[in-house]
Design an enzyme around this catalytic site. Sequence first.
Site, PDB file in Angstrom:
ATOM      1  N   SER A  10      -0.532  -0.850  -6.051  1.00  0.00           N
ATOM      2  CA  SER A  10      -0.683  -1.632  -6.614  1.00  0.00           C
ATOM      3  C   SER A  10      -0.420  -1.887  -8.456  1.00  0.00           C
ATOM      4  CB  SER A  10      -1.782  -2.867  -7.365  1.00  0.00           C
ATOM      5  OG  SER A  10      -2.573  -3.343  -6.023  1.00  0.00           O
ATOM      6  N   HIS A  40       0.886  -1.206   0.827  1.00  0.00           N
ATOM      7  CA  HIS A  40       0.137   0.318  -0.261  1.00  0.00           C
ATOM      8  C   HIS A  40       0.709   1.153  -0.173  1.00  0.00           C
ATOM      9  CE1 HIS A  40      -3.608  -2.148   0.061  1.00  0.00           C
ATOM     10  NE2 HIS A  40      -4.232  -2.115   0.477  1.00  0.00           N
ATOM     11  N   LYS A  42     -15.159  -6.961  -8.488  1.00  0.00           N
ATOM     12  CA  LYS A  42     -14.731  -8.013  -9.070  1.00  0.00           C
ATOM     13  C   LYS A  42     -13.294  -9.207  -7.741  1.00  0.00           C
ATOM     14  CE  LYS A  42     -11.144  -7.958 -12.955  1.00  0.00           C
ATOM     15  NZ  LYS A  42     -10.275  -6.907 -14.382  1.00  0.00           N
ATOM     16  N   ASP A  43     -13.031  -9.244  -7.168  1.00  0.00           N
ATOM     17  CA  ASP A  43     -12.713  -9.826  -6.180  1.00  0.00           C
ATOM     18  C   ASP A  43     -13.841 -10.493  -5.583  1.00  0.00           C
ATOM     19  OD1 ASP A  43      -9.685  -9.331  -6.512  1.00  0.00           O
ATOM     20  OD2 ASP A  43     -10.377  -7.890  -4.526  1.00  0.00           O
ATOM     21  N   GLU A  97       3.949 -34.134  -2.130  1.00  0.00           N
ATOM     22  CA  GLU A  97       1.926 -33.637  -2.595  1.00  0.00           C
ATOM     23  C   GLU A  97       2.552 -32.808  -3.502  1.00  0.00           C
ATOM     24  OE1 GLU A  97      -0.318 -34.871  -1.120  1.00  0.00           O
ATOM     25  OE2 GLU A  97      -1.041 -33.000  -0.168  1.00  0.00           O
TER      26      GLU A  97
HETATM   27  C1  HEM Z   1      -0.037 -16.814   1.698  1.00  0.00           C
HETATM   28  C2  HEM Z   1       0.197 -16.360   0.550  1.00  0.00           C
HETATM   29  C3  HEM Z   1      -0.130 -14.446   0.190  1.00  0.00           C
HETATM   30  C4  HEM Z   1      -0.922 -13.651   0.493  1.00  0.00           C
HETATM   31  C5  HEM Z   1      -2.557 -13.913   1.623  1.00  0.00           C
HETATM   32  C6  HEM Z   1      -1.200 -12.820  -0.326  1.00  0.00           C
HETATM   33  C7  HEM Z   1      -1.925 -11.247  -0.445  1.00  0.00           C
HETATM   34  C8  HEM Z   1      -1.804 -10.657  -1.486  1.00  0.00           C
HETATM   35  C9  HEM Z   1      -2.536  -9.550  -1.748  1.00  0.00           C
HETATM   36  C10 HEM Z   1      -3.429  -9.359  -1.374  1.00  0.00           C
HETATM   37  C11 HEM Z   1      -1.899  -8.937  -2.680  1.00  0.00           C
HETATM   38  C12 HEM Z   1      -2.947  -7.668  -3.557  1.00  0.00           C
HETATM   39  C13 HEM Z   1      -3.715  -7.923  -4.611  1.00  0.00           C
HETATM   40  C14 HEM Z   1      -2.601  -8.809  -5.511  1.00  0.00           C
HETATM   41  O1  HEM Z   1      -1.980  -8.104  -6.139  1.00  0.00           O
HETATM   42  O2  HEM Z   1      -3.278 -10.013  -6.183  1.00  0.00           O
HETATM   43  C15 HEM Z   1      -0.664  -8.834  -3.232  1.00  0.00           C
HETATM   44  C16 HEM Z   1       0.492  -8.954  -3.934  1.00  0.00           C
HETATM   45  C17 HEM Z   1       1.595  -9.208  -4.065  1.00  0.00           C
HETATM   46  N1  HEM Z   1       1.720 -10.397  -3.652  1.00  0.00           N
HETATM   47 FE1  HEM Z   1       1.386 -11.523  -2.250  1.00  0.00          FE
HETATM   48  N2  HEM Z   1       0.783 -12.577  -1.699  1.00  0.00           N
HETATM   49  C18 HEM Z   1       0.643 -13.980  -0.693  1.00  0.00           C
HETATM   50  C19 HEM Z   1       2.145 -14.741  -1.291  1.00  0.00           C
HETATM   51  C20 HEM Z   1       3.102 -14.490  -2.054  1.00  0.00           C
HETATM   52  C21 HEM Z   1       3.718 -14.861  -2.190  1.00  0.00           C
HETATM   53  C22 HEM Z   1       3.678 -16.069  -2.232  1.00  0.00           C
HETATM   54  C23 HEM Z   1       4.575 -14.057  -3.124  1.00  0.00           C
HETATM   55  C24 HEM Z   1       6.381 -13.766  -4.017  1.00  0.00           C
HETATM   56  C25 HEM Z   1       7.327 -14.945  -3.970  1.00  0.00           C
HETATM   57  C26 HEM Z   1       3.619 -13.001  -3.224  1.00  0.00           C
HETATM   58  C27 HEM Z   1       4.331 -11.780  -4.586  1.00  0.00           C
HETATM   59  C28 HEM Z   1       2.911 -10.804  -4.237  1.00  0.00           C
HETATM   60  C29 HEM Z   1       3.901  -9.499  -5.206  1.00  0.00           C
HETATM   61  C30 HEM Z   1       4.833  -9.026  -5.593  1.00  0.00           C
HETATM   62  C31 HEM Z   1       2.574  -8.299  -5.394  1.00  0.00           C
HETATM   63  C32 HEM Z   1       1.925  -6.655  -5.808  1.00  0.00           C
HETATM   64  C33 HEM Z   1       2.007  -7.305  -6.864  1.00  0.00           C
HETATM   65  C34 HEM Z   1       1.017  -5.979  -8.008  1.00  0.00           C
HETATM   66  O3  HEM Z   1       1.414  -5.078  -7.443  1.00  0.00           O
HETATM   67  O4  HEM Z   1       1.594  -5.319  -9.650  1.00  0.00           O
HETATM   68  N3  HEM Z   1       2.772 -12.705  -2.454  1.00  0.00           N
HETATM   69  N4  HEM Z   1      -0.109 -10.007  -2.074  1.00  0.00           N
END
Ligand code: HEM
Lengths: 426, 276
Positions: free
Chosen positions: A224, A220, A248-249, A292
């Site tokens: 994004s 934030h 959308k979500d 798995e």
């Molecule tokens: C429990 C697992 C995870 C949760 C709950 C989570 C949750 C979120 C949420 C809510 C967002 C904002 C919405 C979106 O851009 O899709 C986000 C963005 C992002 N997440 Fe995750 N995430 C998780 C795991 C990961 C993992 C494993 C990675 C990479 C190794 C990752 C990398 C990113 C990145 C780079 C963004 C920014 C994307 C953008 O703004 O273009 N996340 N995450």
Amino acid sequence: MSFPWAKQYAPKHPVMQWIDEKLPLPRFVYNAIGSGYPVPRNLNYFWNFGVLSGVALVCQIVTGVILAMHFHSSAAGAFESVNGTIMRDVNAGWFLRFAHANGASMFFIVVYTHIARGLYYGSYKAPREMVWLLGVVIFLLLMATAFMGYVLPWGQMSFWGAQVITGFFSAIPVVGDWIRIWLLGGYAPDDAALNRFFSLHYLLPFVIAAVVILHIWALHIPGSSNPTGVEVKDEQDTVPFHPYYTAKDGLGLVVFLIVFALLIFFAPDMLGHPDNYIPANPLSTPAHIVPEWYFLPFYAILKSFTFDLILPAKLWGVLAMFGSILLMFFLPWLDKSPVRSGSYRPMYRIFFWIMIVDVFVLGYVGGAEPIARNVILGQIASMYYFAHFLIIVPIVSRLERPKPLPNSITEAVLAKGKSGETAVSA
Amino acid sequence: MSALFVKSIKFLIGGAFVVALFLALWTTVAGMINEPAAETAAEEFHLKPEHLALQSDGPFGTFDEQQVQRGFQVYKEVCAACHSLSLVSFRELEGIGYTEAQVKAIATGWTTPQPTFDPKTGDRGERPNTPADRFPHVYYPGQGSPPDLSLIAKAREGGASYIHALLTGYQAQPAELLEKFPDAKTPEGLHYNPYFANLNLAMPAPLTSEGQVQYLDGTRATVDQMSKDVSAFLVWTAEPTLEKRHAVGFATILFLIALLFLTFGAYRSVWAGVKH
Ligand code: HEM
């Protein structure tokens, strides 16, 4: 931080005003996932997967906490408590158990998509490196949690999986065996190991939840990214999170739930292994031990190292397997291209898709019989995996001539309508 | 110098993994050419089970109560001599159409009693089964260890089809096998069965003659029929809640599809007029 045009929270109802004065939690929610958070207007469905990961985490915690109320954490009682008590005697126990087991698969499906989205659209680049790093931390915690969870029902694959994975530590020179015995609390997995795995399996999801909060906090700050990779310039480029992205979500969430329900109710054992319906037996090794499905690519990398090049092959395998994930931490600095989105990077895009196919090949090899043909396939695919991240991506980011970027998100969105295809109003 | 090292460290690490893999690949290929893997008897003579169609198959599957009851009879009269069914309780039999009174009679009449232990005297004894009990453990002194059958339909690739194929698949060891693999002769005390992973198992063919079980519902008890029925029964023991799972699943999917229309409508109306 947010954009200057973000709407301000102004509660109308006196109760909300009262709460907001004492504890600005409503304000916090409003600014995080409400109308006070401006988001690029052009996010595609791949941007649903972060929220879906969060939903998957909540599902796992809810089903897991209830399962734990009926689970016996002992080598003598675990299998019977899961396959007897929970599956047969607990009200809707079968549902909880299938939801939790398949929920883990759903979690990995959405997290892998989420990571692939980040790789394609260059989400890991400045200014979102911290978001990415925290994501990799989440991924590591998730893998540890899933592994320990799989041990709990104490079937054959639980036991032998634990045996194999803790066996990695014995690859460490000199102190390896000692570390392995210390981790297991014995020479082989038994009560001590099962109990500590249960304890940690209960703990780690809450650690993940905490890191997810940091992940979203870090996100934030810049806000994004989006499919063009061009940063937000003015108010026209964004829409408020609520109601636009809640809607959308919400739609994405229902599709997720449909897939999840199909698995739980109509194919609950499809992604599992039959051997885990056999109680753990330390005296009988299964014909072939496989983890798995979500670990198969990494398992394939582990098995591909069969040559003692200075170090023993087993140590190479273990280093490579951990390395294949740890290298993700360095990605923001390996890929120097100033352009984020793969849509404007003609060379990177090709290698990205080769890498995706490569991971599927590794997944196949990880689960297949170790005959020569498969071993060779795995060795070639592993080579590409490391070459992709450590050699190709750094070189491509220098050589490539990216396509011209749009001046703004709005320009790109409006051009999409003009360029022939009938503009869909939805 | 050190700046250069830091700059090229990624290539060094990447290169090291690639080289180690290349050498591994080299030895694999060389190994494949020099010593092609020898075929084993199990690889050549093992058979995949043919599909056994049951009413419980598919997303709308339900149990054929008559068949499952017949299968229970086969278990009771044949398999229960050697195999336990220790995750299943007598009371669960009500789920396949027995009345409460019938279940009580089945439990009390069960030949293997429940063990008891008196903590005051230390005496061990026996008592008849009750509907609340799980099926008592069966001790088997013979060769091999018969697995508990409660979950066997889930614990083997192929499930019911495998069980049916195994029970009807016993045969004399083929002459070609002995010709090609003289060392693979079925050992003393084991039995040849091409559906078993390593071709020889400790279980003697349990279903051998027509009429071995006198079906209460008058169905002709051929070996094939008995093995089909007992397979259907073992699908039930592996997941007595299968019918409920299908029914709840059907309702859930209907609900979610309705919800999909609603959320899609909400999405359309919220985004109407906003290009994205
Ligand atoms: C429990 C697992 C995870 C949760 C709950 C989570 C949750 C979120 C949420 C809510 C967002 C904002 C919405 C979106 O851009 O899709 C986000 C963005 C992002 N997440 Fe995750 N995430 C998780 C795991 C990961 C993992 C494993 C990675 C990479 C190794 C990752 C990398 C990113 C990145 C780079 C963004 C920014 C994307 C953008 O703004 O273009 N996340 N995450």
